[in-house]
Scaffold this active site. Sequence first.
Site, mmCIF file in Angstrom:
data_model
loop_
_atom_site.group_PDB
_atom_site.id
_atom_site.type_symbol
_atom_site.label_atom_id
_atom_site.label_comp_id
_atom_site.label_asym_id
_atom_site.label_seq_id
_atom_site.Cartn_x
_atom_site.Cartn_y
_atom_site.Cartn_z
ATOM 1 N N ASP A 1 11.876 -12.277 -7.805
ATOM 2 C CA ASP A 1 10.489 -11.752 -7.541
ATOM 3 C C ASP A 1 10.430 -10.712 -8.537
ATOM 4 O O ASP A 1 10.969 -10.470 -9.446
ATOM 5 C CB ASP A 1 10.298 -11.570 -5.884
ATOM 6 C CG ASP A 1 8.955 -11.504 -5.470
ATOM 7 O OD1 ASP A 1 8.235 -12.447 -5.563
ATOM 8 O OD2 ASP A 1 8.400 -10.490 -5.529
ATOM 9 N N LYS B 1 12.814 -14.345 2.679
ATOM 10 C CA LYS B 1 12.466 -13.247 1.371
ATOM 11 C C LYS B 1 13.632 -11.877 1.450
ATOM 12 O O LYS B 1 14.228 -11.787 2.619
ATOM 13 C CB LYS B 1 11.232 -12.542 1.456
ATOM 14 C CG LYS B 1 10.565 -12.181 0.227
ATOM 15 C CD LYS B 1 9.872 -13.421 -0.564
ATOM 16 C CE LYS B 1 9.482 -12.887 -2.074
ATOM 17 N NZ LYS B 1 8.592 -14.060 -2.755
HETATM 18 N N1 GLU Z 1 9.363 -15.241 -5.760
HETATM 19 C C1 GLU Z 1 8.556 -16.505 -5.860
HETATM 20 C C2 GLU Z 1 7.615 -16.580 -4.897
HETATM 21 O O1 GLU Z 1 7.084 -15.672 -4.507
HETATM 22 C C3 GLU Z 1 9.729 -17.549 -5.845
HETATM 23 C C4 GLU Z 1 10.561 -17.740 -4.814
HETATM 24 C C5 GLU Z 1 11.726 -18.898 -5.387
HETATM 25 O O2 GLU Z 1 11.889 -19.418 -6.313
HETATM 26 O O3 GLU Z 1 12.517 -18.984 -4.260
HETATM 27 O O4 GLU Z 1 7.391 -17.800 -4.587
#
Ligand code: GLU
Length: 449
Positions: free
Chosen positions: A164, A124
Site C-alpha cells: 500500500d 490491512k
Molecule cells: N493496498 C491495495 C488496496 O488497497 C492492494 C491490496 C492487496 O493487493 O492485497 O487494495
Amino acid sequence: MYVKNVIEKVKSNYPSQKEFHQAVEEVLISLSPVIDKNKKYQENAILERLVIPDREIHFRVTWVDDKGNVQVNRAYRIEFNSAIGPYKGGLRFHPSVHEGIIKFLGFEQVFKNSLTTLAMGGGKGGSDFNPKGKSDGEVMRFCQAFMNELYRHIGAHTDVPAGDIGVGGREIGYLFGQYRKLTNRFDGVLTGKGLSWGGSLVRPEATGYGCVYFAEEMLKERGESLEGKVCTVSGSGNVAIYTVEKLYHLGAKPVTVSDSKGMIYDEGGIDVALLKELKELKRASLEEYIKIKPQAKYTKISDYKEGSNAVWSIPCFAAFPSATENELNAIDAKTLLQNGCKCVSEGANMPSTLEATDLFLKAKICYGPGKAANAGGVAVSGLEMAQNASKHSWDFEVVDKHLHNIMENIFANSSQTAKEFGDPTNLVLGANIAGFRKVADAMIDQGIL
Ligand code: GLU
C-alpha cells in the site's frame, strides 16, 4: 434505527478513530435499504459483527538506523473478516498510520475484495515508519524486524499481506526474504512479489489500469468515452503512474500529478517516462520534473489555496484521485463540478470526504467509489495467489484480460444493484450492497461465530 445505533456505538466506542467512523458511516447508511428488507441481517447481528475485526495485532518494531541508534515504531495487522477467503490486504508504511487508519482500510477491504468475486477476506496492516529519506539498509532492517513479529500471524491460507502507500516491490522483497528465512517455506504469503520469485505480471500496473477500465465502463453506459479528453490525476505513486499510462493507451490526456510537496500541471500531457524515472528509480520530488520540462507548472503545497487541493482546480473531463484518504473535499468537488467534470474514478482509498461524495452523487456524474474503482490491485493480487497455488505464471495479456473482465464485472454488479434499489446512478449504494451481501450471507451460512 438499527443502522444508526451501530454507527453511534462505533463512534462512542472508538472516539478518536475518525477515518474509521467515516468509512463505517458511508457503508452502513447505504446498506439501510437491504437491511430493512431482510430481517436476517439484524437477527444475526451482522452489522455489529462486521464493524469489529476478527482480531487486531498491535506490535512493536525495533531496529537500528545507519548511525547505530535504536529506533522503535508501532505496527499493526488487523484481520477484519475471513468469511469468504483468507484475510487479504496491503501494508502501509507512513507516519500518519495509527489504529483508526488501518481499521478504515481493513473495513473497506472487506467489501472491495468481495466485489472482485475472488475468494479473499479483508485485512490491512502497517506501521508509522516513514521509508522516505531512509537508506536501503535501513528499510531492509525495518522490514526484517517487522516480519520478525508478523510471520507468526500470516500464511498463504490465513492472511496474505501486500503493498500500500510506502510499501512497494523493494519492501515486499525484504519482507518475503525474512518470512522465508524464519519459516523455511517458499509460500505465496505476500503478493506484489518480484517476477522471478512468484510475482504476477500486471500487478504493478493493476490498480491504475483497473481504475481507468472502471471509468471507461461508467462512461460507456452513458455513450461517452475518455478518448481525446483532458484528465487530472493526483498522487505519483504506483496507482497514479499506471493511471496516467492507461489514460494515454485510451487516447486521453492526463495533465497533472502530485506528491507530498506539490503538484505538476503539464498542459501538453504528463511525461510518463520522466514520471517513472523520477518516482520509480530516483525516488525524487516532483520539483525535479520542471528542471527537465520547464514548460510544465509546479505549485508547492504551501501555495495551494486554503482548504483546497490545487490538482482539482484544473478543469478536466475526468478526475482520478490516486493519492490518499480525504484528499478531495467539498470545495474541491464544487470546483470540479463547476469546471464541467463528468467523471470521478477513485484510485486511492476513500479520497473523497463524505460531503464531496454527496455532491458527486447529487450531480449524478459518473462516480466510482474507491472500493469498486480501485479493486483492480487486489484483484490481480488474487490472481497472483491463484498462479502461486497452481505453480504456473500467466502471460501479460492473460492477466490483463482477467483484470479487464473483473473491472467490467464490478461495474455491472454495482450498477445492477444500484438499479435494483431504485437509485440507478448511485454506485456507492450499488458497490456497498453488492459487496456486503456476499460477505453477510457467507457469515450467516457459517453460523454464529
Ligand atoms: N493496498 C491495495 C488496496 O488497497 C492492494 C491490496 C492487496 O493487493 O492485497 O487494495
